[in-house]
Enzyme design. Structure first.
Site: not given
Ligand code: GLU
Length: 482
Positions: A252-253
């Site tokens: 994820s980010k």
């Protein structure tokens, strides 16, 4: 049977590295089997879909070199390949299901559904739809719809029953229909759900294999049911494990960039990206890491795709990029660096400057990991005034005796008969010896003086590339500045 595979990205975000891997596996499978690779756009979510994201996706498919045979922009026999342009078709299928009793209208309001879901969970029952509106006799339901009552349309999942299929990656799957509720295919506003639109497209486009992320595995029984209800040919499914960050959690980010664009901008070249993505779950056997594309096409097999999560590690990607950069032909390396160099300098290079770039490029290539490292290292060749890196200046130019070194280097270099690397080296080594200086002490100031930085291509070659006049002028300019 011709293999027909597809990717179906939703243009609701930048092209994600995970979608890049899915696209690559589909493409490899198609190329391996002489099949057809299709790109369709799952753009039914009008609020979140944008043209910008759509463009980003196609731009990066092209950047990776994953050409598609049918689909958005290239067209094909099943045009249009955008779901937003196929809404009528989804209604046609839903209507046919209603007429055949394979689907039914549902008049439950969102509030009611929510209440029942909560109650079910509180009582430890499955939270899915309880099938209430399935009991309404068709004539009564039709009358209520005609009278204008809002209704969604739900698929009537056969009960009792189960869906069995063989996942090409995960093996035998058995899903009892107790775990599949009567899912919505048309919302009460008439919009199709992903379940309906995706399945109708896969059937209509003659898709033979659906290769996609494991996050969609729970949708697959629904897709198989719809495909069967449409009388479509069975499709083979292959679900790819999710990508993890180096810490073992879902990518994820939080782990940094997840958009392909970011890696391209950072200086990853497409060949390295393709190779790296390919190995996220697929292994050609042995411990091979660098696998040429032609070999991948020859050897790619869904049976060799791992069920275990794969780790996306930007540091490994950069390592692989370095391997690919060093393997490029010299001309090719220059051609790829040139746009970045010109953007950095803010203008096109002339022929003389191109010659200088070609001269030093192989020296940079030997060490580079990222395409973006090149421009800052060669900038000194193309600017009138170098800007000095402050830290380098303070560290190197502040040392004692630097002014003497600069003056001695100017003397030595002025006397060089032929301005080439070998003569420059001889002159400067003579200067070091005469002054009893180490190479570090004696040459680092010269490097900073001509390039502005303590990181540059090798010094003697850099001086040759820069030319005698400019080299002497920079040394003198620095001496004056001290
Ligand atoms: N549109 C879906 C997504 O972007 C993919 C659908 C599919 O591959 O079936 O996640």
């Amino acid at each position: 049977m011709t293999v027909r595979v597809r990717i179906a990205p939703s243009p609701t975000g930048y092209f994600h590295v995970g979608v890049g891997r899915t696209a690559l596996y589909n493409w490899l499978y198609a190329r391996r089997h002489g099949g057809v690779f299709i790109v369709r756009s799952d753009d039914t979510d009008a609020e979140r879909s944008t043209q910008g994201y759509q463009d980003d996706i196609l731009e990066h498919l092209r950047w990776l070199g994953l050409d598609w045979d049918e689909g958005v922009e290239v067209g094909g026999p099943h045009e249009p390949y955008r779901q937003s342009l196929r809404l009528g078709r989804y209604h046609e299928v839903a209507d046919a299901f209603l007429a055949a009793g394979q689907a039914y209208p549902c008049f439950c309001t969102p509030g009611e559904l929510d209440e029942r879901r909560k109650a079910a969970m509180a009582e430890g029952r499955p939270p899915g739809y309880d099938g209430r509106c399935r009991q309404i006799p068709p004539a009564g339901a039709a009358a209520r719809r005609e009278a204008g009552e809002a209704a969604s349309v739900r698929f009537a999942v056969p009960r009792p029953g189960a869906t069995d299929f063989t996942d090409a990656v995960r093996g035998e799957m058995h899903i009892g229909h107790d775990h599949v509720d009567d899912f919505v295919i048309l919302r009460s506003d008439g919009s199709p759900t992903y379940q309906l639109a995706s399945s109708v497209d896969d059937v209509d486009f003659g898709i033979t294999h659906v290769i996609r992320g494991e996050d969609l595995l729970s949708s697959t029984p629904k897709h198989i049911l719809i495909t069967g209800a449409m009388g479509g040919d069975p499709i083979t499914y292959a679900h790819l494990s999710l990508l993890m960050g180096p810490d073992g959690r879902k990518l994820s980010k939080r782990h940094g960039d997840t958009a392909l664009r970011a890696y391209r901008e950072r200086g990853i070249i497409p060949e390295a990206m393709v190779n790296y993505l390919a190995l996220l779950g697929w292994s050609p056997g042995e411990d091979e890491t660098v696998v040429p594309l032609g070999d991948m096409i020859e050897r790619f097999d869904l049976g060799d795709v791992s069920r275990n999560p794969a780790v996306f590690d930007p540091a490994k990607l950069e390592w692989m990029n370095g391997v690919y950069l060093r393997a490029l032909e010299a001309d090719d390396f220059v051609a790829r660096a040139l746009p970045l160099v010109e953007a950095d300098v803010g203008r096109a290079l002339d022929d003389d400057e191109l010659g200088r770039l070609a001269f030093v490029a192989p020296l940079v290539q030997e060490r580079a990991k990222l395409l973006t490292e090149i421009a800052p290292q060669v900038r000194f060749l193309f600017v009138d005034e170098v800007s000095y890196d402050e830290a380098a200046w303070d560290k190197v130019m502040g040392a004692e005796g630097v002014d003497g070194v600069l003056a001695a280097a100017i003397d030595a270099l002025s006397a060089v008969p032929e301005w080439d690397t070998a003569s420059i080296e001889t002159a400067l080594r003579g200067m070091l010896e005469a002054r009893e200086l180490s190479a570090r002490k004696g040459l680092q100031p010269l490097r900073v003086a001509i390039s502005g930085s303590s990181i540059s291509p090798p010094l003697f070659e850099s001086m040759e590339a820069l030319g005698r006049t400019r080299t002497l002028a920079r040394l003198a300019g620095c001496a004056a500045r001290l």
